[in-house]
Write a protein that holds these residues in place. Structure first.
Motif, mmCIF file in Angstrom:
data_model
loop_
_atom_site.group_PDB
_atom_site.id
_atom_site.type_symbol
_atom_site.label_atom_id
_atom_site.label_comp_id
_atom_site.label_asym_id
_atom_site.label_seq_id
_atom_site.Cartn_x
_atom_site.Cartn_y
_atom_site.Cartn_z
ATOM 1 N N GLY A 140 17.952 107.462 65.815
ATOM 2 C CA GLY A 140 17.206 106.220 65.938
ATOM 3 C C GLY A 140 18.070 105.007 66.207
ATOM 4 O O GLY A 140 19.278 105.090 66.476
ATOM 5 N N ASP A 141 17.431 103.853 66.126
ATOM 6 C CA ASP A 141 18.107 102.576 66.358
ATOM 7 C C ASP A 141 17.481 101.536 65.432
ATOM 8 O O ASP A 141 16.532 100.851 65.786
ATOM 9 C CB ASP A 141 17.974 102.152 67.828
ATOM 10 N N ARG A 142 18.021 101.454 64.234
ATOM 11 C CA ARG A 142 17.502 100.484 63.262
ATOM 12 C C ARG A 142 17.719 99.056 63.755
ATOM 13 O O ARG A 142 18.699 98.767 64.438
ATOM 14 C CB ARG A 142 18.207 100.648 61.913
ATOM 15 N N VAL A 143 16.814 98.183 63.386
ATOM 16 C CA VAL A 143 16.974 96.753 63.637
ATOM 17 C C VAL A 143 17.084 96.070 62.280
ATOM 18 O O VAL A 143 16.158 96.128 61.471
ATOM 19 C CB VAL A 143 15.799 96.185 64.447
ATOM 20 N N VAL A 144 18.224 95.449 62.018
ATOM 21 C CA VAL A 144 18.489 94.793 60.744
ATOM 22 C C VAL A 144 18.718 93.310 61.010
ATOM 23 O O VAL A 144 19.620 92.946 61.763
ATOM 24 C CB VAL A 144 19.718 95.410 60.046
ATOM 25 N N ASN A 145 17.874 92.483 60.409
ATOM 26 C CA ASN A 145 17.957 91.030 60.633
ATOM 27 C C ASN A 145 17.957 90.692 62.115
ATOM 28 O O ASN A 145 18.700 89.826 62.583
ATOM 29 C CB ASN A 145 19.209 90.463 59.957
ATOM 30 N N GLY A 146 17.119 91.418 62.850
ATOM 31 C CA GLY A 146 16.977 91.164 64.282
ATOM 32 C C GLY A 146 18.052 91.765 65.157
ATOM 33 O O GLY A 146 18.018 91.586 66.377
ATOM 34 N N LYS A 147 19.011 92.495 64.567
ATOM 35 C CA LYS A 147 20.121 93.056 65.321
ATOM 36 C C LYS A 147 20.001 94.575 65.399
ATOM 37 O O LYS A 147 19.834 95.243 64.385
ATOM 38 C CB LYS A 147 21.460 92.689 64.665
ATOM 39 N N HIS A 148 20.123 95.106 66.603
ATOM 40 C CA HIS A 148 20.090 96.555 66.781
ATOM 41 C C HIS A 148 21.367 97.164 66.204
ATOM 42 O O HIS A 148 22.474 96.648 66.403
ATOM 43 C CB HIS A 148 19.958 96.909 68.260
ATOM 44 N N GLN A 149 21.195 98.286 65.482
ATOM 45 C CA GLN A 149 22.335 98.959 64.856
ATOM 46 C C GLN A 149 22.882 100.108 65.707
ATOM 47 O O GLN A 149 23.959 100.624 65.420
ATOM 48 C CB GLN A 149 21.936 99.483 63.480
ATOM 49 N N TYR A 150 22.141 100.534 66.726
ATOM 50 C CA TYR A 150 22.598 101.565 67.668
ATOM 51 C C TYR A 150 23.072 102.830 66.938
ATOM 52 O O TYR A 150 24.119 103.410 67.269
ATOM 53 C CB TYR A 150 23.727 101.022 68.547
ATOM 54 N N ASP A 151 22.285 103.278 65.945
ATOM 55 C CA ASP A 151 22.660 104.474 65.178
ATOM 56 C C ASP A 151 22.872 105.682 66.095
ATOM 57 O O ASP A 151 23.738 106.512 65.843
ATOM 58 C CB ASP A 151 21.572 104.792 64.141
ATOM 59 N N PHE A 152 22.050 105.792 67.149
ATOM 60 C CA PHE A 152 22.157 106.944 68.035
ATOM 61 C C PHE A 152 23.498 106.988 68.753
ATOM 62 O O PHE A 152 24.029 108.074 69.033
ATOM 63 C CB PHE A 152 20.997 106.960 69.041
#
Length: 609
Positions: free
Chosen positions: A194-206
């Motif tokens: 996935g690709d979490r969004v934390v405080n409006g920022k993409h985390q690019y987990d994938f």
């Protein structure tokens, strides 16, 4: 520690670059390469270039297909288009002098049709994950010694989409999209975590997951994140992406600047942007796909003259790949630097002159240190003893890298998405599905193909009875146990409730000494709390002692929320179950747990009122 350095030995011979059949950068500090041309490796490739990247041939969609529609056997055609394997072999003809870059493992374009949501309505996240793993493994088997890899390509989030069509078709570099609008996107992102969004920022987990998968398979390769518009419109987004994945643990070695967007860019602008990207990411840069789409020969040459010297003479630029040299046989108009009739455009003539005069100006201070293998270690440094109880969640801490015999130092295999609710071991095994239950932490959501390993010390060789506490809502789940890769037991699991833990047993013969115990999930799904090993001789002694002198044992009673309701004494677990069912103290029907204070054994008890 062995190191991989991008520096090439500088040959101190005057006029070296003009020797017949010597590439422009031969003997210099870094490579200057190019791509295949219309799916072919030109005969004069080695005359000019000492590095090669297949333009399309190594992309997933060029290689991987399924027979029998979308449900048959996977097929890998390594050289059927654009010479992926051929380019690899071309570089191997002169090891140390020529270089090969694999482009690319994960990209939101040009992936196989069987991943497309529209073309294959039966595709799922789980299937996509399976195919991605199969793809990585197939590339590793074919090319185990890759030097450079574009691990993830074009994944910057900009506006309302990614640079390429991971989830839906995207515009592509400078609007020249290679995305298939009939494909409808894929589940690649979801399958890789996935690709979490934390405080409006993409985390690019994938992306982080893909890099970790690549590092497991290629511990010595230079792993690259590659993208376009990073020198102009999405420079900030690209810097933020690199900073994020590095913070999240992605083993990324270099940042690939496609540099398709440098037409007309001044010398000072180009240099300041490259410098800012390097300083703020802390990574070496590779100029990975450089071209200037300009019909005017002199304007194209001027851009080359303004930009190439900085690439060559800057020590943290690790290499240069020009994206096409035959005009009309490149991805975009007027980006070639030679005509089909052999005439050299002004940019090509300038390149030859520059490198003939400035070969020794090339600087390269980039040194990549490969991951040295580190073995897995017992959790908390404690080897598990047999006979004895082994908590399922206390599997070994994973090691690093790949050993000389090709084996990895992983201690478990699980999908990248964590389905559990426990923070236990979140730092060293965050992918394993750990759940909090009344009896403690258990390993759940066990899927076919998952496995866990434990370093154990077996006191004596001989026959043992293994008892595992499990729960399932399946009639066909199962697992195997092995010692150092040799199977010792096949254990079926058949249950009707995730809350009803019960015992499954198997007789096993074990060798003495220190070994690796492994549980492989052979049929999903089930949960497991612990494994308990008792020698058969000890069982006989205990049974006889119990028959001769019954001993009262304390048992704690819990509800399913983990609340301790009280303690009772009984001569056995079965006696305790009977007493609990008949106890007037239990007013509400439902499921309860009994836990032995003496040995931690747990039994679920369903009470009907």
């Amino acid at each position: 520690m062995k190191k991989i350095s991008l520096s090439l030995a500088v040959v101190a011979i005057a006029g070296f670059a003009s020797i017949a059949n010597a590439a422009l950068a031969d003997g210099g500090a870094k490579f200057v390469g190019n791509i295949t041309t219309s799916g072919q490796i030109r005969d004069d490739m080695g005359t000019y270039w000492n590095q090669i990247t297949p333009e399309n041939g190594c992309k997933w969609g060029s290689i991987h297909s399924l027979s029998n529609g979308n449900s048959g056997t996977s097929k890998f055609a390594w050289d059927n288009y654009d010479k992926c394997e051929g380019a690899y072999k071309w570089a191997k003809e002169k090891p140390g002098e020529r270089h090969f870059k694999f482009h690319a493992l994960v990209w939101g374009s040009q992936y196989p049709n069987f991943l497309c949501k529209k073309k294959n309505p039966g595709i799922t996240v789980e299937l996509t994950k399976k195919y991605i793993t199969e793809w990585f493994d197939a590339v590793a088997a074919k090319f185990p010694d890759l030097e450079y890899i574009d691990v993830v390509n074009e994944a910057i989030w900009a506006g309302d989409n990614y640079h390429s069509g991971y989830g839906k078709p995207a515009a592509g570099a400078e609007g020249r999209s290679t995305d298939d609008t009939e494909c409808g996107g894929s589940y690649i992102i979801e399958a890789l975590g996935g690709d979490r969004v934390v405080n409006g920022k993409h985390q690019y987990d994938f992306i982080t997951t893909a890099f970790k998968m690549a590092r497991e398979r290629w511990p010595k390769a230079v792993l690259i994140y590659n993208d376009y518009n990073t020198l102009s419109w999405q420079m900030n987004e690209g810097i933020e992406l690199i900073q994020t994945i590095v913070k999240n643990g992605a083993p990324v070695d270099a940042y690939g600047q496609q540099a398709h967007d440098c037409k007309g860019m001044s010398k000072s602008d180009f240099e300041s942007k490259m410098t800012r990207i390097h300083n703020e990411t802390g990574l070496p840069l590779l100029v990975s796909e450089y071209d200037i789409g300009e019909a005017d020969d002199n304007k194209q040459k001027n851009d080359y003259a303004n930009q190439i010297p900085f690439m060559w003479e800057t020590p943290w630029v690790a290499g240069i790949t020009i994206w096409g040299y035959i005009n009309g046989a490149t991805w975009a108009a007027n980006t070639g630097i030679m005509e089909k009739d052999g005439r050299k455009r002004a940019a090509m003539t300038w390149l030859e002159d520059y490198f003939a005069k400035n070969l020794n100006k090339g600087k390269n201070d980039v040194t990549f240190t490969p991951v040295e293998p580190e073995p897995q270690t017992p959790f908390k440094g404690k080897v598990r003893e047999i006979p004895g109880k082994i908590e399922a969640e206390d599997f070994d801490v994973p090691g690093k890298g790949v050993n000389e015999d090709g084996t990895t130092n992983a201690s478990y295999s699980d999908d990248s998405e964590n389905h559990g609710d426990s923070d236990y071991r979140k730092d060293d095994a965050s992918a394993v599905d750990l759940y909090n239950k009344a009896t403690g932490v258990i390993v759940g959501y066990n899927q076919t193909g998952d496995w866990l390993e434990y370093t154990v010390n077996i006191a004596e060789a001989g026959d043992y009875t293994m008892t595992a506490s499990v729960a399932a809502e399946s009639e066909s789940a199962s697992f195997t146990l092995s010692i150092d890769g040799k199977s010792v037991a096949e254990v079926p699991v058949s249950g009707s409730s995730w809350d009803d833990y019960f015992d499954v047993t198997a007789n096993v013969t074990l060798p003495a000494g220190k070994h690796i115990l492994r549980m492989d999930v052979t049929a999903e799904y089930f949960d497991v709390d612990y494994f308990n090993f008792v020698s058969k001789g000890e069982i006989g002694i205990r049974t006889k002692a119990h028959m001769e002198t019954p001993v009262l044992t304390d048992y704690d009673v819990f509800d399913m929320n983990g609340v301790r309701l009280g303690r009772m004494s009984a001569y056995s677990m079965n006696d305790a179950v009977t007493m609990l069912k008949s106890s007037s103290a239990i007013k509400v029907q439902g499921l309860y747990l009994l836990r032995s204070v003496k040995n931690g054994a747990v039994k679920s008890v369903r009470i009907a009122r």
